[in-house]
Structures are given as C-alpha cells and as structure tokens.
Design a protein around this motif. Structure first.
Motif, short mmCIF file in Angstrom:
data_model
loop_
_atom_site.label_atom_id
_atom_site.label_comp_id
_atom_site.label_asym_id
_atom_site.label_seq_id
_atom_site.Cartn_x
_atom_site.Cartn_y
_atom_site.Cartn_z
N PRO A 29 -11.03 -1.06 16.89
CA PRO A 29 -11.14 0.22 15.92
C PRO A 29 -10.62 0.61 15.56
CG PRO A 29 -10.40 -0.76 18.24
CD PRO A 29 -10.80 -2.37 17.95
N TRP A 30 -9.53 -0.46 15.18
CA TRP A 30 -8.75 0.32 13.35
C TRP A 30 -8.16 -1.10 12.79
CZ3 TRP A 30 -3.14 0.52 14.09
CH2 TRP A 30 -2.73 0.31 14.82
N TYR A 31 -7.43 -1.60 12.26
CA TYR A 31 -6.02 -2.49 11.57
C TYR A 31 -4.93 -1.55 10.85
CZ TYR A 31 -9.07 -3.57 7.42
OH TYR A 31 -9.85 -3.36 6.53
N ARG A 44 12.91 -15.73 -3.81
CA ARG A 44 12.23 -16.30 -2.87
C ARG A 44 11.24 -17.22 -3.33
NH1 ARG A 44 14.94 -14.62 2.20
NH2 ARG A 44 12.96 -14.66 2.51
N THR A 45 10.49 -16.68 -2.04
CA THR A 45 8.87 -16.66 -2.45
C THR A 45 8.02 -15.99 -3.54
OG1 THR A 45 7.70 -14.74 -0.53
CG2 THR A 45 8.80 -17.35 -0.29
N GLY A 46 8.66 -14.79 -3.77
CA GLY A 46 7.83 -13.63 -4.54
C GLY A 46 7.12 -12.54 -4.18
N ASN A 47 6.83 -12.93 -3.25
CA ASN A 47 6.18 -12.47 -1.90
C ASN A 47 6.63 -10.59 -1.58
OD1 ASN A 47 3.38 -14.23 -1.98
ND2 ASN A 47 4.83 -14.75 -0.10
N ILE A 48 6.49 -9.89 -2.39
CA ILE A 48 6.74 -8.60 -1.55
C ILE A 48 6.13 -7.75 -1.59
CG2 ILE A 48 7.02 -7.81 -3.84
CD1 ILE A 48 10.20 -7.29 -2.12
N ASP A 49 6.90 -6.65 -0.14
CA ASP A 49 6.08 -5.47 0.20
C ASP A 49 6.15 -4.79 -1.31
OD1 ASP A 49 5.04 -2.64 1.11
OD2 ASP A 49 6.00 -3.14 3.03
N VAL A 50 4.79 -3.79 -1.83
CA VAL A 50 5.27 -3.28 -2.93
C VAL A 50 4.23 -1.61 -2.38
CG1 VAL A 50 5.10 -4.21 -4.21
CG2 VAL A 50 3.05 -3.64 -4.08
N SER A 51 4.07 -1.12 -0.90
CA SER A 51 4.01 -0.34 -0.69
C SER A 51 4.62 1.13 -0.56
CB SER A 51 3.36 -0.34 0.96
OG SER A 51 4.17 -0.26 1.52
N GLY A 52 5.80 1.26 -0.85
CA GLY A 52 6.59 2.19 -0.88
C GLY A 52 6.76 2.93 0.76
N GLY A 53 6.63 2.22 1.66
CA GLY A 53 6.27 2.55 3.01
C GLY A 53 5.53 3.09 3.39
N VAL A 54 4.69 2.61 2.75
CA VAL A 54 3.00 3.32 3.36
C VAL A 54 2.05 2.30 3.84
CG1 VAL A 54 1.43 5.27 2.63
CG2 VAL A 54 3.71 5.39 1.26
N LYS A 55 2.05 2.80 5.24
CA LYS A 55 0.97 2.11 5.98
C LYS A 55 0.01 2.74 6.23
CE LYS A 55 4.52 -1.10 7.47
NZ LYS A 55 5.03 -1.89 8.93
N TYR A 56 -1.77 2.36 6.24
CA TYR A 56 -2.71 2.29 6.36
C TYR A 56 -3.33 2.34 7.93
CZ TYR A 56 -2.30 4.37 1.44
OH TYR A 56 -1.65 4.39 0.43
N HIS A 57 -3.71 3.23 8.72
CA HIS A 57 -4.66 2.85 9.71
C HIS A 57 -5.81 2.60 8.86
CE1 HIS A 57 -2.27 3.93 13.21
NE2 HIS A 57 -1.99 3.11 12.79
N VAL A 58 -6.64 1.35 8.83
CA VAL A 58 -8.40 1.35 8.14
C VAL A 58 -9.42 1.05 8.97
CG1 VAL A 58 -9.52 -0.28 6.62
CG2 VAL A 58 -7.20 0.16 6.93
N TYR A 59 -10.13 2.01 9.17
CA TYR A 59 -10.95 2.20 10.42
C TYR A 59 -13.12 2.20 10.05
CZ TYR A 59 -8.16 5.50 12.92
OH TYR A 59 -6.98 6.01 13.64
N PRO A 60 -13.41 0.65 10.24
CA PRO A 60 -14.41 1.14 9.52
C PRO A 60 -15.20 1.77 9.23
CG PRO A 60 -14.37 0.72 12.08
CD PRO A 60 -13.37 1.17 11.34
N TYR A 61 -15.85 2.05 7.51
CA TYR A 61 -17.19 2.72 7.33
C TYR A 61 -15.63 3.79 6.60
CZ TYR A 61 -20.36 0.07 10.49
OH TYR A 61 -20.44 -0.70 11.08
N HIS A 62 -14.80 3.52 6.15
CA HIS A 62 -13.79 4.84 5.43
C HIS A 62 -13.13 3.72 4.21
CE1 HIS A 62 -14.03 6.68 9.51
NE2 HIS A 62 -13.56 7.45 8.60
#
Length: 99
Positions: A29-31, A44-62
């Motif tokens: 339904p969403w992710y 370390r791994t070089g991988n870093i969250d650059v979202s500034g703390g923003v997470k999106y609920h992604v729905y199909p066809y958007h």
C-alpha cells in the motif's frame, strides 16, 4: 523492492535540488523513502542519511521531491541514492533522479 529494506542504484549529485521520485506501481500500500548519500567525508562506510530527518510515505502512482542536503553538507559529485523500507515483502517500481 524485493525485501522490507532496499535501496536504489546510485547517481552522482551535482546541484542542491531535491531528489525526484516517481512511483509507478507497488505491491505494498505504501513504503517509506529517505534520501541518502555516499561521501568519503562522511567517514567509515561513507553512507549517510542526508534527508534532514524527513521521511516520505510513498504511494503508487504519485510523484515526490525528496528533501536532501548531500551537496550542501558534502559537496557536488557525491553519490546519491534512496533508502526504502516497508512493513513486509513486496515490489515497487518507478523512476528517480538525483538532479
């Protein structure tokens, strides 16, 4: 996405623009999606969250523009990608670009 946790391929990011994400279909339904980057400056791994703390609920066809601070924090030319999480196994399809 074929597991509850997955990520996109990586693209170089050159501008301070948002990541563009277009969801074309999903068996869930969403992710949740967040902006990530990879830079040797991140340690370390070089991988870093650059979202500034923003997470999106992604729905199909958007379509979404994901907030990110990869260029502002680590400079141009670093690798950008999107982390995706869901509460179950499934598949999702779409397109995205870093710039």
């Amino acid at each position: 996405m074929t597991s509850p946790n997955d990520q996109t391929y990586r693209q170089q990011k050159w501008t301070k623009s948002s990541y563009y994400l277009k969801s074309t279909s999903s068996s869930r339904p969403w992710y949740t999606a967040t902006a990530w980057g990879q830079s040797y400056k991140a340690g370390r791994t070089g991988n870093i969250d650059v979202s500034g703390g923003v997470k999106y609920h992604v729905y199909p066809y958007h379509t979404y523009r994901l907030t990110n601070y990869l260029v502002e924090r680590y400079g141009a030319g670093n690798n950008a990608y999107i982390m995706a999480n869901s509460y179950g196994y499934g598949s999702s399809y779409g397109t995205w670009h870093a710039d």
